[in-house]
Write a protein that holds these residues in place. Structure first.
Motif, PDB file in Angstrom:
ATOM      1  N   GLN A   1       0.860  -1.127  -0.022  1.00 23.96           N
ATOM      2  CA  GLN A   1      -0.137   0.090   0.044  1.00 23.96           C
ATOM      3  C   GLN A   1       0.791   1.297  -0.078  1.00 23.96           C
ATOM      4  O   GLN A   1       1.864   1.041   0.851  1.00 23.96           O
ATOM      5  N   PRO A   2       0.453   2.291  -0.579  1.00 27.51           N
ATOM      6  CA  PRO A   2       1.314   3.499  -0.723  1.00 27.51           C
ATOM      7  C   PRO A   2       1.624   4.150   0.675  1.00 27.51           C
ATOM      8  O   PRO A   2       0.608   3.905   1.719  1.00 27.51           O
ATOM      9  N   ASP A   3       2.827   4.514   1.047  1.00 27.07           N
ATOM     10  CA  ASP A   3       2.982   5.323   2.143  1.00 27.07           C
ATOM     11  C   ASP A   3       2.107   6.380   2.513  1.00 27.07           C
ATOM     12  O   ASP A   3       1.859   7.232   1.867  1.00 27.07           O
ATOM     13  N   SER A   4       1.167   6.084   3.807  1.00 26.80           N
ATOM     14  CA  SER A   4       0.382   7.056   4.150  1.00 26.80           C
ATOM     15  C   SER A   4       0.824   8.427   4.682  1.00 26.80           C
ATOM     16  O   SER A   4      -0.070   9.479   4.822  1.00 26.80           O
ATOM     17  N   GLY A   5       2.071   8.578   4.956  1.00 29.33           N
ATOM     18  CA  GLY A   5       2.765   9.678   5.465  1.00 29.33           C
ATOM     19  C   GLY A   5       2.705   9.333   6.792  1.00 29.33           C
ATOM     20  O   GLY A   5       2.975  10.646   7.680  1.00 29.33           O
ATOM     21  N   ASN A   6       2.105   8.517   7.591  1.00 28.21           N
ATOM     22  CA  ASN A   6       2.099   8.675   8.850  1.00 28.21           C
ATOM     23  C   ASN A   6       3.313   7.911   9.611  1.00 28.21           C
ATOM     24  O   ASN A   6       3.412   6.826   9.430  1.00 28.21           O
ATOM     25  N   ILE A   7       4.137   8.601  10.248  1.00 26.77           N
ATOM     26  CA  ILE A   7       5.378   8.362  10.688  1.00 26.77           C
ATOM     27  C   ILE A   7       5.210   7.298  11.961  1.00 26.77           C
ATOM     28  O   ILE A   7       6.030   6.615  12.090  1.00 26.77           O
ATOM     29  N   ASP A   8       3.930   7.635  12.661  1.00 20.47           N
ATOM     30  CA  ASP A   8       3.641   6.715  13.606  1.00 20.47           C
ATOM     31  C   ASP A   8       3.506   5.173  13.268  1.00 20.47           C
ATOM     32  O   ASP A   8       3.856   4.409  14.282  1.00 20.47           O
ATOM     33  N   LYS A   9       3.465   4.695  11.859  1.00 19.42           N
ATOM     34  CA  LYS A   9       3.363   3.723  11.570  1.00 19.42           C
ATOM     35  C   LYS A   9       4.841   3.130  11.242  1.00 19.42           C
ATOM     36  O   LYS A   9       4.939   2.010  10.446  1.00 19.42           O
ATOM     37  N   VAL A  10       5.845   3.653  11.696  1.00 21.12           N
ATOM     38  CA  VAL A  10       7.219   3.248  11.408  1.00 21.12           C
ATOM     39  C   VAL A  10       7.146   1.870  12.030  1.00 21.12           C
ATOM     40  O   VAL A  10       6.657   1.337  13.012  1.00 21.12           O
ATOM     41  N   ARG A  11       8.199   0.910  11.271  1.00 20.61           N
ATOM     42  CA  ARG A  11       8.383  -0.450  11.578  1.00 20.61           C
ATOM     43  C   ARG A  11       9.974  -0.661  11.589  1.00 20.61           C
ATOM     44  O   ARG A  11      10.811  -0.195  10.651  1.00 20.61           O
ATOM     45  N   PHE A  12      10.474  -1.572  12.529  1.00 16.87           N
ATOM     46  CA  PHE A  12      11.940  -1.747  12.777  1.00 16.87           C
ATOM     47  C   PHE A  12      12.027  -3.315  12.335  1.00 16.87           C
ATOM     48  O   PHE A  12      10.978  -4.038  12.732  1.00 16.87           O
ATOM     49  N   TYR A  13      13.021  -3.689  11.639  1.00 16.73           N
ATOM     50  CA  TYR A  13      13.446  -5.009  11.500  1.00 16.73           C
ATOM     51  C   TYR A  13      15.103  -5.094  11.719  1.00 16.73           C
ATOM     52  O   TYR A  13      15.833  -4.215  11.541  1.00 16.73           O
TER      53      TYR A  13
ATOM     54  N   SER B   1       6.737  13.222  14.351  1.00 18.59           N
ATOM     55  CA  SER B   1       6.150  14.042  13.308  1.00 18.59           C
ATOM     56  C   SER B   1       6.611  13.380  11.724  1.00 18.59           C
ATOM     57  O   SER B   1       6.174  12.226  11.447  1.00 18.59           O
ATOM     58  N   ASP B   2       7.727  13.887  11.381  1.00 21.18           N
ATOM     59  CA  ASP B   2       8.155  13.376   9.908  1.00 21.18           C
ATOM     60  C   ASP B   2       9.415  12.712   9.891  1.00 21.18           C
ATOM     61  O   ASP B   2      10.197  12.785   9.014  1.00 21.18           O
ATOM     62  N   ARG B   3      10.041  12.325  11.208  1.00 25.95           N
ATOM     63  CA  ARG B   3      11.349  11.985  11.216  1.00 25.95           C
ATOM     64  C   ARG B   3      11.634  10.648  12.040  1.00 25.95           C
ATOM     65  O   ARG B   3      10.881  10.724  13.264  1.00 25.95           O
ATOM     66  N   VAL B   4      12.705   9.975  11.931  1.00 23.93           N
ATOM     67  CA  VAL B   4      13.229   8.959  12.634  1.00 23.93           C
ATOM     68  C   VAL B   4      14.674   9.199  12.924  1.00 23.93           C
ATOM     69  O   VAL B   4      15.552   9.189  12.011  1.00 23.93           O
ATOM     70  N   LEU B   5      14.926   9.343  14.285  1.00 19.97           N
ATOM     71  CA  LEU B   5      16.496   9.558  14.512  1.00 19.97           C
ATOM     72  C   LEU B   5      16.947   8.231  15.034  1.00 19.97           C
ATOM     73  O   LEU B   5      16.470   7.838  16.195  1.00 19.97           O
ATOM     74  N   LEU B   6      17.962   7.471  14.180  1.00 17.70           N
ATOM     75  CA  LEU B   6      18.323   6.398  14.829  1.00 17.70           C
ATOM     76  C   LEU B   6      19.669   6.101  15.339  1.00 17.70           C
ATOM     77  O   LEU B   6      20.536   6.815  14.874  1.00 17.70           O
ATOM     78  N   ASN B   7      19.932   5.878  16.765  1.00 20.71           N
ATOM     79  CA  ASN B   7      21.169   5.813  17.307  1.00 20.71           C
ATOM     80  C   ASN B   7      21.533   4.127  17.187  1.00 20.71           C
ATOM     81  O   ASN B   7      20.811   3.311  18.004  1.00 20.71           O
ATOM     82  N   ARG B   8      22.724   3.915  16.648  1.00 16.95           N
ATOM     83  CA  ARG B   8      23.109   2.360  16.758  1.00 16.95           C
ATOM     84  C   ARG B   8      23.979   2.362  18.035  1.00 16.95           C
ATOM     85  O   ARG B   8      25.074   3.025  18.304  1.00 16.95           O
ATOM     86  N   LEU B   9      23.784   1.124  18.881  1.00 23.14           N
ATOM     87  CA  LEU B   9      24.935   1.064  19.992  1.00 23.14           C
ATOM     88  C   LEU B   9      25.552  -0.349  19.937  1.00 23.14           C
ATOM     89  O   LEU B   9      25.098  -1.326  19.024  1.00 23.14           O
TER      90      LEU B   9
END
Length: 200
Positions: A73-85, A154-162
């Motif tokens: 499905q097209p990205d709805s633009g809702n960053i709250d639906k972010v998924r991690f793998y 909002s419109d961003r994901v800040l990822l910190n790798r440890l």
């Protein structure tokens, strides 16, 4: 296998990649006419060729063998639906902003579902200039450590790798709202909904 369907898909994918039949044949070490036969629906690639063919065309091998690529499905633009793998083989961390087919090390990855905040992990948050300096009370051994921390708003994901044997800390810009995701290799993904308080 439906050779006609597969042939049409191979031709379509080849053209999308701006490749000729000769390009495909040379990469696979076969003759041009073999690729032409596939595209005309007069046969399918040998089983040994599928992995390399799917890599050349940049598509999922299973879907290519079925002769049909399923679109998300097209990205709805809702960053709250972010998924991690997280790849269990190499440890790669991948992120999507919606439904996606994610592969790493030749395997399809499953989305990591959040478990909620773990009672055992205490977090201390200090405000330093324009950042929050976050400290986790968590072991960082090779067998038990935090692999990543992500702040989502909002419109961003800040990822910190440890990494193991590293200090369990990270910095994120001062923000109100947003969610903090913490992934421990032993206990999974946790979510904190308010990091503006001094202690959580």
């Amino acid at each position: 296998m439906d050779s006609v369907k597969i042939g049409k898909l191979i031709a379509k994918l080849r053209k999308e990649k701006k490749l000729t039949q000769k390009n495909i044949a040379d990469a696979l070490g076969i003759q041009n006419k073999t690729v032409s036969k596939w595209e005309c629906g007069l046969g399918c690639p040998d089983l040994s060729l599928w992995p390399e063919l799917s890599a050349i065309l940049g598509v999922d091998m299973k879907q290519m063998m079925e002769g049909e690529i399923t679109s998300n499905q097209p990205d709805s633009g809702n960053i709250d639906k972010v998924r991690f793998y997280v790849c269990s083989s190499c440890g790669n961390i991948l992120v999507s902003t919606g439904s996606a087919s994610i592969f790493c090390c030749g395997r399809q990855l499953e989305r990591i579902l959040p478990m909620g905040p773990p009672a055992a992990t205490k977090i201390t948050v200090e405000e330093m200039d324009t950042d929050y300096f976050i400290t986790f009370d968590h072991p960082m051994t090779k067998e038990h450590y935090i692999s990543f921390v992500a702040f989502v708003k909002s419109d961003r994901v800040l990822l910190n790798r440890l990494y193991p044997e590293q200090s369990p800390t990270c910095r994120i810009p001062v923000n109100t709202g947003g969610k903090l995701y913490v992934y421990c290799i032993k206990h999974g993904l946790s979510v904190y909904s308010d990091i503006s308080r001094a202690e959580l």
